[in-house]
Design a protein around this motif. Structure first.
Motif, PDB file in Angstrom:
ATOM      1  N   ASN A   1    -135.471  18.507 -14.283  1.00 37.32           N
ATOM      2  CA  ASN A   1    -136.665  18.478 -15.137  1.00 37.32           C
ATOM      3  C   ASN A   1    -136.900  17.099 -15.727  1.00 37.32           C
ATOM      4  O   ASN A   1    -138.034  16.619 -15.829  1.00 37.32           O
ATOM      5  CB  ASN A   1    -136.532  19.515 -16.254  1.00 37.32           C
ATOM      6  CG  ASN A   1    -136.562  20.940 -15.727  1.00 37.32           C
ATOM      7  OD1 ASN A   1    -137.124  21.201 -14.677  1.00 37.32           O
ATOM      8  ND2 ASN A   1    -135.924  21.860 -16.447  1.00 37.32           N
ATOM      9  N   ASN A   2    -135.806  16.440 -16.121  1.00 35.64           N
ATOM     10  CA  ASN A   2    -135.923  15.094 -16.683  1.00 35.64           C
ATOM     11  C   ASN A   2    -136.430  14.100 -15.638  1.00 35.64           C
ATOM     12  O   ASN A   2    -137.301  13.264 -15.916  1.00 35.64           O
ATOM     13  CB  ASN A   2    -134.564  14.656 -17.228  1.00 35.64           C
ATOM     14  CG  ASN A   2    -134.673  13.365 -18.037  1.00 35.64           C
ATOM     15  OD1 ASN A   2    -135.759  12.995 -18.471  1.00 35.64           O
ATOM     16  ND2 ASN A   2    -133.548  12.708 -18.243  1.00 35.64           N
TER      17      ASN A   2
ATOM     18  N   ILE B   1    -119.381  26.814 -13.685  1.00 35.97           N
ATOM     19  CA  ILE B   1    -120.500  26.825 -12.735  1.00 35.97           C
ATOM     20  C   ILE B   1    -121.822  26.986 -13.468  1.00 35.97           C
ATOM     21  O   ILE B   1    -122.818  26.300 -13.186  1.00 35.97           O
ATOM     22  CB  ILE B   1    -120.291  27.948 -11.708  1.00 35.97           C
ATOM     23  CG1 ILE B   1    -119.103  27.616 -10.802  1.00 35.97           C
ATOM     24  CG2 ILE B   1    -121.544  28.145 -10.860  1.00 35.97           C
ATOM     25  CD1 ILE B   1    -118.718  28.717  -9.852  1.00 35.97           C
ATOM     26  N   GLN B   2    -121.864  27.931 -14.440  1.00 34.74           N
ATOM     27  CA  GLN B   2    -123.094  28.132 -15.198  1.00 34.74           C
ATOM     28  C   GLN B   2    -123.504  26.875 -15.958  1.00 34.74           C
ATOM     29  O   GLN B   2    -124.675  26.492 -16.013  1.00 34.74           O
ATOM     30  CB  GLN B   2    -122.924  29.304 -16.157  1.00 34.74           C
ATOM     31  CG  GLN B   2    -122.800  30.655 -15.450  1.00 34.74           C
ATOM     32  CD  GLN B   2    -122.576  31.785 -16.425  1.00 34.74           C
ATOM     33  OE1 GLN B   2    -122.443  31.556 -17.633  1.00 34.74           O
ATOM     34  NE2 GLN B   2    -122.526  33.025 -15.912  1.00 34.74           N
TER      35      GLN B   2
ATOM     36  N   GLN C   1    -126.986  22.123 -16.472  1.00 29.17           N
ATOM     37  CA  GLN C   1    -127.137  20.667 -16.546  1.00 29.17           C
ATOM     38  C   GLN C   1    -127.964  20.128 -15.378  1.00 29.17           C
ATOM     39  O   GLN C   1    -128.740  19.193 -15.545  1.00 29.17           O
ATOM     40  CB  GLN C   1    -125.748  20.008 -16.560  1.00 29.17           C
ATOM     41  CG  GLN C   1    -124.944  20.296 -17.833  1.00 29.17           C
ATOM     42  CD  GLN C   1    -123.563  19.685 -17.780  1.00 29.17           C
ATOM     43  OE1 GLN C   1    -123.147  19.157 -16.736  1.00 29.17           O
ATOM     44  NE2 GLN C   1    -122.850  19.752 -18.899  1.00 29.17           N
ATOM     45  N   LEU C   2    -127.778  20.746 -14.171  1.00 27.86           N
ATOM     46  CA  LEU C   2    -128.534  20.297 -13.014  1.00 27.86           C
ATOM     47  C   LEU C   2    -130.031  20.560 -13.198  1.00 27.86           C
ATOM     48  O   LEU C   2    -130.875  19.712 -12.894  1.00 27.86           O
ATOM     49  CB  LEU C   2    -128.023  21.010 -11.762  1.00 27.86           C
ATOM     50  CG  LEU C   2    -128.700  20.612 -10.424  1.00 27.86           C
ATOM     51  CD1 LEU C   2    -128.511  19.126 -10.156  1.00 27.86           C
ATOM     52  CD2 LEU C   2    -128.116  21.434  -9.277  1.00 27.86           C
TER      53      LEU C   2
END
Length: 306
Positions: free
Chosen positions: A90-91, A78-79, A84-85
């Motif tokens: 941000n990307n 989950i972390q 990654q999310l």
């Protein structure tokens, strides 16, 4: 002796419980003794029957270890997914801002290029003359455009204008003479006998039409009013004959100019002035028809004459 060694092993398990429990595999747990398994279960706070055998203690410990391992893996997963999310968001934000900046730059360049390519407004050329020598679009120029500037100015200001001056050509006007006597100069105004002439009906219609066009060039809403005045004057001339209609006009024009200059009151020319009408036509008898004695028409237009 074996029992003492088991106790020492249990103590070492209590000291390194976290590392041992996390790193031990299923094969290593099989080699543990009952005291070692019991100490590990007590350390973890896992209840177990007092009469449980080694196999049952092994089963209880391995089940708990598998549960902790799956929970840790789930939390780790989950972390990782959350990290990654955040990185993906941000990307995307960076890419959208970059794309918006590029679009604005392209629009500014296109606007600048378009404005530089737009040709300046061109003035349409004058109408070309046709084969017959006349222009294809001749502007409507009324006789009022040929009147002297000072007469146009006096007409638009509502002054009393002598209609005879509108019939005199501009180049036929006698110019004023200026006599200089040192520092003093005297202006002698010219006297034109034509200005005192009594106009006929046809001359009045022509002169008043010019007078009306000059006024309507600045106030087109007065055309109907002045047209009605011209009709009434023509009717008075037809009814009474002579030059009484022209005397009435001169009196009416002077009265209207005085009312405007002194009282700032604009007289309605479409309404007959009763006072002036009585002054100029009260002693006159309108011509009557010799056949039916009607004053509405002359003998030539009587229906009973045929």
């Amino acid at each position: 002796m074996s029992h003492a060694s088991d106790i020492e092993d249990s103590a070492s398990v209590l000291e390194n419980a976290a590392g041992t429990s996390d790193q031990a595999s299923v094969l290593s747990l099989r080699t543990w003794t009952v005291p070692k398994l019991t100490a590990e279960l007590v350390k973890r706070g896992i209840p177990f029957p007092a009469s449980a055998c080694k196999a049952e203690l092994y089963r209880i410990l391995t089940a708990e270890s598998a549960g902790h391992s799956s929970e840790d893996d789930s939390m780790s997963t989950i972390q990782t997914s959350v990290t990654q999310l955040h990185a993906l968001i941000n990307n995307l934000t960076t890419n959208m801002a970059d794309m918006q900046n590029r679009m604005q730059a392209m629009e500014s360049r296109n606007t600048a290029g378009t404005s530089s390519l737009v040709p300046p407004p061109t003035v349409p050329p004058p109408p070309l003359a046709s084969i017959s020598g006349t222009a294809s679009a001749v502007p409507n120029i009324s006789p009022a455009h040929f009147r002297p500037a000072h007469i146009r100015k006096e007409t638009l200001e509502g002054r009393d204008v002598n209609l005879a001056s509108l019939l005199i050509a501009t180049h036929d006007l006698n110019e004023n003479k200026t006599i200089a006597c040192g520092d003093v100069s005297v202006v002698l105004k010219s006297k034109d006998a034509r200005l005192n002439r009594k106009l006929s009906l046809s001359e009045f219609i022509m002169a008043f039409s010019i007078f009306r066009d000059v006024i309507c060039s600045a106030k087109p809403e007065r055309r109907e009013e002045l047209d009605q005045y011209l009709y009434k004057i023509t009717e008075l001339c037809h009814k009474f004959g002579g030059h009484s209609f022209y005397q009435y006009h001169k009196s009416f024009s002077a009265k209207a100019a005085t009312a405007l200059s002194q009282y700032n009151y604009c007289v309605n020319w479409a309404i007959v002035d009763t006072e002036l009408y009585c002054n100029h036509f009260s002693g006159l008898k309108p011509p009557v028809c010799a056949t039916c004695h009607s004053s509405s028409h002359t003998t030539e237009w009587c229906a009973s004459a045929n």
